[in-house]
Enzyme design. Structure first.
Site, PDB file in Angstrom:
ATOM      1  N   HIS A  99     -25.946  71.915  81.662  1.00 11.84           N
ATOM      2  CA  HIS A  99     -25.601  71.503  80.493  1.00 11.84           C
ATOM      3  C   HIS A  99     -26.328  71.364  79.702  1.00 11.84           C
ATOM      4  O   HIS A  99     -27.208  70.167  79.426  1.00 11.84           O
ATOM      5  CB  HIS A  99     -25.581  69.714  81.063  1.00 11.84           C
ATOM      6  CG  HIS A  99     -24.415  69.620  82.655  1.00 11.84           C
ATOM      7  ND1 HIS A  99     -23.089  69.005  81.764  1.00 11.84           N
ATOM      8  CD2 HIS A  99     -24.500  70.264  83.777  1.00 11.84           C
ATOM      9  CE1 HIS A  99     -22.398  69.320  82.806  1.00 11.84           C
ATOM     10  NE2 HIS A  99     -22.745  69.680  83.829  1.00 11.84           N
ATOM     11  N   ASN A 172     -17.637  63.908  84.309  1.00  6.82           N
ATOM     12  CA  ASN A 172     -17.269  65.492  83.395  1.00  6.82           C
ATOM     13  C   ASN A 172     -16.155  64.999  82.262  1.00  6.82           C
ATOM     14  O   ASN A 172     -15.173  63.651  82.236  1.00  6.82           O
ATOM     15  CB  ASN A 172     -17.139  66.033  83.955  1.00  6.82           C
ATOM     16  CG  ASN A 172     -18.515  67.397  84.736  1.00  6.82           C
ATOM     17  OD1 ASN A 172     -19.353  66.841  83.406  1.00  6.82           O
ATOM     18  ND2 ASN A 172     -18.099  68.036  85.158  1.00  6.82           N
ATOM     19  N   HIS A 363     -29.309  60.442  86.469  1.00  8.47           N
ATOM     20  CA  HIS A 363     -29.256  60.318  88.149  1.00  8.47           C
ATOM     21  C   HIS A 363     -28.016  60.021  89.136  1.00  8.47           C
ATOM     22  O   HIS A 363     -28.459  58.559  88.588  1.00  8.47           O
ATOM     23  CB  HIS A 363     -30.477  59.888  88.538  1.00  8.47           C
ATOM     24  CG  HIS A 363     -30.843  60.290  89.828  1.00  8.47           C
ATOM     25  ND1 HIS A 363     -30.121  61.099  90.774  1.00  8.47           N
ATOM     26  CD2 HIS A 363     -32.084  59.788  90.771  1.00  8.47           C
ATOM     27  CE1 HIS A 363     -30.802  60.672  91.960  1.00  8.47           C
ATOM     28  NE2 HIS A 363     -31.509  59.846  92.098  1.00  8.47           N
ATOM     29  N   TYR A 386     -30.558  65.623  91.298  1.00  9.57           N
ATOM     30  CA  TYR A 386     -30.193  64.933  89.961  1.00  9.57           C
ATOM     31  C   TYR A 386     -31.997  64.104  89.481  1.00  9.57           C
ATOM     32  O   TYR A 386     -32.655  64.643  88.731  1.00  9.57           O
ATOM     33  CB  TYR A 386     -29.960  64.152  89.575  1.00  9.57           C
ATOM     34  CG  TYR A 386     -28.448  64.620  89.236  1.00  9.57           C
ATOM     35  CD1 TYR A 386     -27.467  64.745  90.762  1.00  9.57           C
ATOM     36  CD2 TYR A 386     -28.322  64.788  87.437  1.00  9.57           C
ATOM     37  CE1 TYR A 386     -26.447  65.736  89.911  1.00  9.57           C
ATOM     38  CE2 TYR A 386     -26.948  64.934  87.439  1.00  9.57           C
ATOM     39  CZ  TYR A 386     -26.508  66.002  88.507  1.00  9.57           C
ATOM     40  OH  TYR A 386     -24.922  66.128  88.241  1.00  9.57           O
TER      41      TYR A 386
HETATM   42 FE1  HDE Z   1     -24.766  68.222  87.402  1.00 12.35          FE
HETATM   43  N1  HDE Z   1     -26.341  68.503  87.485  1.00 12.35           N
HETATM   44  N2  HDE Z   1     -24.781  68.256  89.367  1.00 12.35           N
HETATM   45  N3  HDE Z   1     -22.131  67.673  87.905  1.00 12.35           N
HETATM   46  N4  HDE Z   1     -24.347  66.844  85.774  1.00 12.35           N
HETATM   47  C1  HDE Z   1     -27.043  68.128  86.209  1.00 12.35           C
HETATM   48  O1  HDE Z   1     -29.935  67.497  86.373  1.00 12.35           O
HETATM   49  C2  HDE Z   1     -25.835  68.884  90.650  1.00 12.35           C
HETATM   50  C3  HDE Z   1     -21.744  67.578  89.778  1.00 12.35           C
HETATM   51  C4  HDE Z   1     -22.962  66.556  85.269  1.00 12.35           C
HETATM   52  O2  HDE Z   1     -26.489  65.119  79.891  1.00 12.35           O
HETATM   53  C5  HDE Z   1     -28.335  69.201  85.947  1.00 12.35           C
HETATM   54  O3  HDE Z   1     -30.887  66.965  84.050  1.00 12.35           O
HETATM   55  C6  HDE Z   1     -25.544  69.187  91.358  1.00 12.35           C
HETATM   56  C7  HDE Z   1     -20.367  66.874  89.375  1.00 12.35           C
HETATM   57  C8  HDE Z   1     -23.590  66.462  84.055  1.00 12.35           C
HETATM   58  O4  HDE Z   1     -28.691  65.598  80.779  1.00 12.35           O
HETATM   59  C9  HDE Z   1     -28.921  69.028  87.594  1.00 12.35           C
HETATM   60  C10 HDE Z   1     -24.170  69.274  91.464  1.00 12.35           C
HETATM   61  C11 HDE Z   1     -20.907  66.509  87.775  1.00 12.35           C
HETATM   62  C12 HDE Z   1     -25.082  66.489  83.990  1.00 12.35           C
HETATM   63  C13 HDE Z   1     -27.219  68.564  87.748  1.00 12.35           C
HETATM   64  C14 HDE Z   1     -23.305  69.181  89.840  1.00 12.35           C
HETATM   65  C15 HDE Z   1     -22.070  67.154  86.721  1.00 12.35           C
HETATM   66  C16 HDE Z   1     -25.767  67.339  84.714  1.00 12.35           C
HETATM   67  C17 HDE Z   1     -28.989  69.645  85.064  1.00 12.35           C
HETATM   68  C18 HDE Z   1     -23.214  69.545  92.696  1.00 12.35           C
HETATM   69  C19 HDE Z   1     -19.650  65.796  86.993  1.00 12.35           C
HETATM   70  C20 HDE Z   1     -26.033  66.462  82.279  1.00 12.35           C
HETATM   71  C21 HDE Z   1     -30.242  69.121  84.335  1.00 12.35           C
HETATM   72  C22 HDE Z   1     -23.452  68.813  93.765  1.00 12.35           C
HETATM   73  C23 HDE Z   1     -19.256  64.487  87.578  1.00 12.35           C
HETATM   74  C24 HDE Z   1     -26.379  65.171  82.026  1.00 12.35           C
HETATM   75  C25 HDE Z   1     -29.997  67.954  84.775  1.00 12.35           C
HETATM   76  C26 HDE Z   1     -26.961  65.326  80.700  1.00 12.35           C
HETATM   77  C27 HDE Z   1     -26.082  67.852  85.023  1.00 12.35           C
HETATM   78  C28 HDE Z   1     -26.687  69.187  89.427  1.00 12.35           C
HETATM   79  C29 HDE Z   1     -21.962  68.595  90.218  1.00 12.35           C
HETATM   80  C30 HDE Z   1     -21.950  66.567  85.960  1.00 12.35           C
HETATM   81  C31 HDE Z   1     -29.574  70.367  88.238  1.00 12.35           C
HETATM   82  C32 HDE Z   1     -26.290  69.758  92.544  1.00 12.35           C
HETATM   83  C33 HDE Z   1     -19.103  67.393  89.860  1.00 12.35           C
HETATM   84  C34 HDE Z   1     -22.681  65.156  82.711  1.00 12.35           C
HETATM   85  O5  HDE Z   1     -29.412  68.585  88.575  1.00 12.35           O
END
Ligand code: HDE
Length: 724
Positions: A99, A172, A363, A386
């Site tokens: 993202h 999402n 987070h 997060y």
């Molecule tokens: Fe994320 N995800 N994600 N994700 N995600 C990040 O956090 C992660 C998942 C989502 O505009 C990271 O700040 C794991 C689902 C959005 O700043 C990180 C898993 C959904 C955003 C991370 C998921 C999301 C992130 C990268 C599986 C939809 C952007 C940078 C367990 C419900 C937020 C950050 C923004 C961002 C980890 C799965 C949505 C690395 C480990 C499911 C919208 O922490």
């Protein structure tokens, strides 16, 4: 000459309040927007207008380094230059692992009625309360400088600054996810990101490693259907749905709770681009979605969504054919209706991209009293990930940055760390204490504080997935069954495009025979025809590799009947404001008509732009100049939603291949087109007559245009399987 200061000076924050400004305070306060002032005495200047170092020392020459002689070497002593360049060298922070590319806006959220019967969260209780929000939209796979319009999932992350602390709903634009367990996330992301040996391709899933991974991960099948659909190509953020994805809990004041799925429903309806258009936009306007959001807010056309809740009583937890804790499943709206409970409005652009959009730190673990988690193993992993990523990316005091600050003052015994802003006076930084009067102390009313729901949890310690997570295909089939004919064409075309980019035959075969054949024979046939990948006779498909979980399949006859009409985009969206309309003009144009048209369209909330052969003006039928907005070479058809050709310009367009390409592209992308009678010959030459959404011969141009505009696109007109 000195520029006027943009705001009055700001008193240095008092120790106790340092770090307590909020993103809602007028953001210009304290901005140092200054110009050169070499000939003026700093103390005679209005405050804030003199250039200084970071230590507040006035600078008289910021354009020349300190040298030994005018042509001599630069001196190490030049601390002014070293401070400036060192700061510049450190301007970047690590981009988000996923993202990374995003755009954001401020706004408000307000509930329609008191919802205290389902949640004690203050933002849900009082319809008079406007909760400030900051919303960041993003793509997933591309790096920070990638384009806005690849085929990808879009992030929809909302930060609510409630009176009880910060709540982040990090969702999402698709309601399901690729994997069921967080432990697989690094693998998924390694597979979809550019391949590690050559860092190709940028921001795309159309490559071997992604399809290799998903072909061995059948739980991704449902999400693949969303990703291959036009949902992955939103026309704008304002026309995207949003989803919390996981099942959460809402908790009432007595500690009673219910399961909940969060939905964002755009008031503008759901509209997408078509694939070829999205590809071209990648080159012609890589900032397409970002620009659209920015411009809409600037002109007061505020994006709006309703918050929808799907509530499930705890007693009904096991009444579904799937597990509520499985993030690869939706609860169809037809099974549990969505209750619309409030409205989100984005009404202010950020003042500084880095300070706000880049440094905002979401987070899933940031929740307020009245909201709680479930055991969804994907959500559980996110609760760890997060906070970890923010510590790495922004640092341990990320919560002190203005964009991340809670409205409720923060008071605890956490101290120090990189970038600490708060100056905590006194000697007490522990609890319990008597020297600090026992402060900060526990909340006297448990109901006003965060409480986890009381639920019985017991079980053997094991690394295993519940069997209730085993069905990987039924909802993918339901998605397919629920699509209109053109949506099916687009999905099949997308699978075909992606698989034709995959080189490894084993991967291609596995996707076909272990995924697509288990979704729908019709889909498998369509993709087979466009890729040459053979459908193996029933029973002969290669067995899944031992590392992959056993898929449920072959096609379950019950699944073949499943449908959820709410999933389809095959319906005209509500008439929306903000459609960009290209009016092609040239010498000889009927400018009186054009001016009336512009006034009518603008009044209707649309955004008309005049495109001429060059920037400047054209000469109208009455030999008067008519100013245009853009020159044709700088105005590709892909940045518009519709095309209008007024009387008097067809002859000029006949001599302009660029204009003809413009019309042809708009036609292929299914856009509304309306032209005066004198353009008929031009359209005949282009082979465009009697097509859906093309009106030729209406010299008044207005009403038919508005009717057509309401359709957004005429998708049946779009050439499908051949993207170019
Ligand atoms: Fe994320 N995800 N994600 N994700 N995600 C990040 O956090 C992660 C998942 C989502 O505009 C990271 O700040 C794991 C689902 C959005 O700043 C990180 C898993 C959904 C955003 C991370 C998921 C999301 C992130 C990268 C599986 C939809 C952007 C940078 C367990 C419900 C937020 C950050 C923004 C961002 C980890 C799965 C949505 C690395 C480990 C499911 C919208 O922490």
């Amino acid at each position: 000459m000195a520029r006027k200061p943009v705001s009055p000076p700001v008193a240095p924050p008092s120790p106790r309040t340092a770090g307590q400004d909020t993103p809602l305070d007028k953001p210009n306060a304290g901005r140092q927007d200054t110009a050169k002032t070499s000939s003026i005495q700093p103390d005679t200047m209005p405050p804030g207008s003199v250039l200084t170092t970071n230590q507040g020392v006035a600078v008289s020459d910021d354009q020349n380094s300190l040298k030994a002689g005018v042509r001599g070497p630069t001196l190490l002593e030049d601390t002014l230059m070293r401070e400036k360049i060192t700061h510049f060298d450190h301007e970047r922070i690590p981009e988000r692992v996923v993202h990374a590319r995003g755009a954001a806006a401020h706004g408000v959220f307000q509930v329609y009625e008191d919802l205290s019967e389902i949640s004690c969260a203050q933002l849900f209780r009082d319809p008079k309360v406007q909760t400030p929000v900051f919303v960041r939209f993003s793509t997933v796979a591309g790096s920070r400088g990638s384009t806005d319009t690849p085929r990808d999932v879009r992030g929809f992350a909302v930060k609510f600054y409630t009176q009880e602390g910060v709540w982040d709903l990090v969702g999402n634009n698709m309601p399901v996810f690729f994997i069921q367990d967080a432990n697989k996330f690094p693998d998924l992301i390694h597979a979809v990101k550019p391949e590690p040996h050559n860092e190709i391709p940028q921001a795309q899933s159309a490559h071997d490693t992604f399809w290799d991974f998903v072909s061995l991960t059948p739980e991704s099948t449902h999400m693949l259907m969303w990703l291959m659909s036009d949902r992955a190509l939103p026309r704008s953020y304002a026309t995207m749905e949003g989803f919390g994805v996981h099942t959460f809990r809402l908790v009432d004041a007595e500690g009673g709770w219910r399961f909940v799925k969060f939905h964002w429903k755009p008031l503008k309806g759901v509209c997408s681009l078509v694939w070829d258009e999205a590809n071209l936009l990648g080159g012609r306007d890589p900032d397409f979605n970002r620009r659209d959001l920015w411009e809409a807010i600037e002109r007061g056309d505020f994006p709006e969504w309703e918050l929808g809740l799907q509530i499930v009583e705890p007693a009904d937890e096991h009444k579904f054919d799937f597990d509520l804790l499985d993030a690869t499943k939706i609860i169809p709206e037809e099974v549990v209706p969505i209750r619309k409970v409030g409205k989100l409005t984005l009404n202010r652009n950020p003042d500084n991209f880095f300070a706000e959009t880049e440094q905002v730190a979401f987070h899933t673990g940031h929740v307020v009293p009245g909201i709680d988690f479930t055991n969804d193993p994907l959500l559980q992993g996110r609760l760890f990930s997060y906070i970890d990523t923010q510590l790495r990316r922004v640092g341990p005091n990320f919560h002190e940055l203005p964009i991340n600050r809670s409205l409720r003052p923060v008071d605890n015994n956490q101290r120090d760390g990189f970038g600490r802003i708060t100056i905590n006076p006194g000697k007490v930084s522990y609890f319990p204490n008597s020297l600090g009067g026992g402060c900060p102390m526990h909340s006297p009313t448990a109901a006003a504080a965060f409480r986890s729901v009381t639920v019985q949890e017991a079980g053997a310690k094991l690394r295993q997935r519940s069997e209730s997570f085993n069905d990987h295909f039924s909802q993918a089939t339901m998605f397919w069954n629920s699509m209109g004919d053109w949506e099916k064409d687009h999905i099949a075309a997308a699978f075909s495009f992606e698989l034709n980019m995959v080189v490894d035959q084993g991967v291609r075969n596995r996707v076909m025979n272990e995924l697509l054949c288990n979704i729908s024979p019709q889909l498998a046939d369509m993709v087979s025809g466009a890729t040459g990948i053979e459908v193996a006779p029933a029973g002969t498909a290669e067995a899944p590799t031992p590392s992959a979980p056993t898929p449920s399949g072959p096609l379950d006859p019950k699944a073949a009947e499943l449908r959820s009409p709410a999933l389809s985009m095959d319906k005209a969206p509500p008439m929306v404001r903000g459609r960009k309309i290209a009016i092609l003009v040239g010498d000889g144009v009927d400018s009186a008509l054009v001016k009336t048209l512009i006034a009518d369209l603008t009044k209707a909330g649309q955004v008309p732009e005049l495109i001429g052969p060059t920037a400047g003006a054209v000469i109208d039928a009455a030999t008067k100049p008519l100013a245009v907005n853009r020159a044709a070479p700088n105005a590709p058809s892909v940045i518009y939603d519709a095309v209008l050709i007024p009387p008097g310009v067809a002859e000029g367009l006949m001599a302009m291949p660029m204009a003809q390409r413009f019309i042809d592209e708009a036609f292929r992308h299914g856009k509304p087109i309306i032209a005066a009678e004198d353009a008929r010959a031009l359209f005949e030459r282009l082979g465009i007559v009697d097509a859906e959404g093309v009106v030729i011969g209406d010299n008044k141009l207005s009403t038919a245009m508005l009717d057509n505009l309401a359709q957004h696109r005429f998708p049946r007109r779009v050439s499908n399987l051949a993207p170019n």
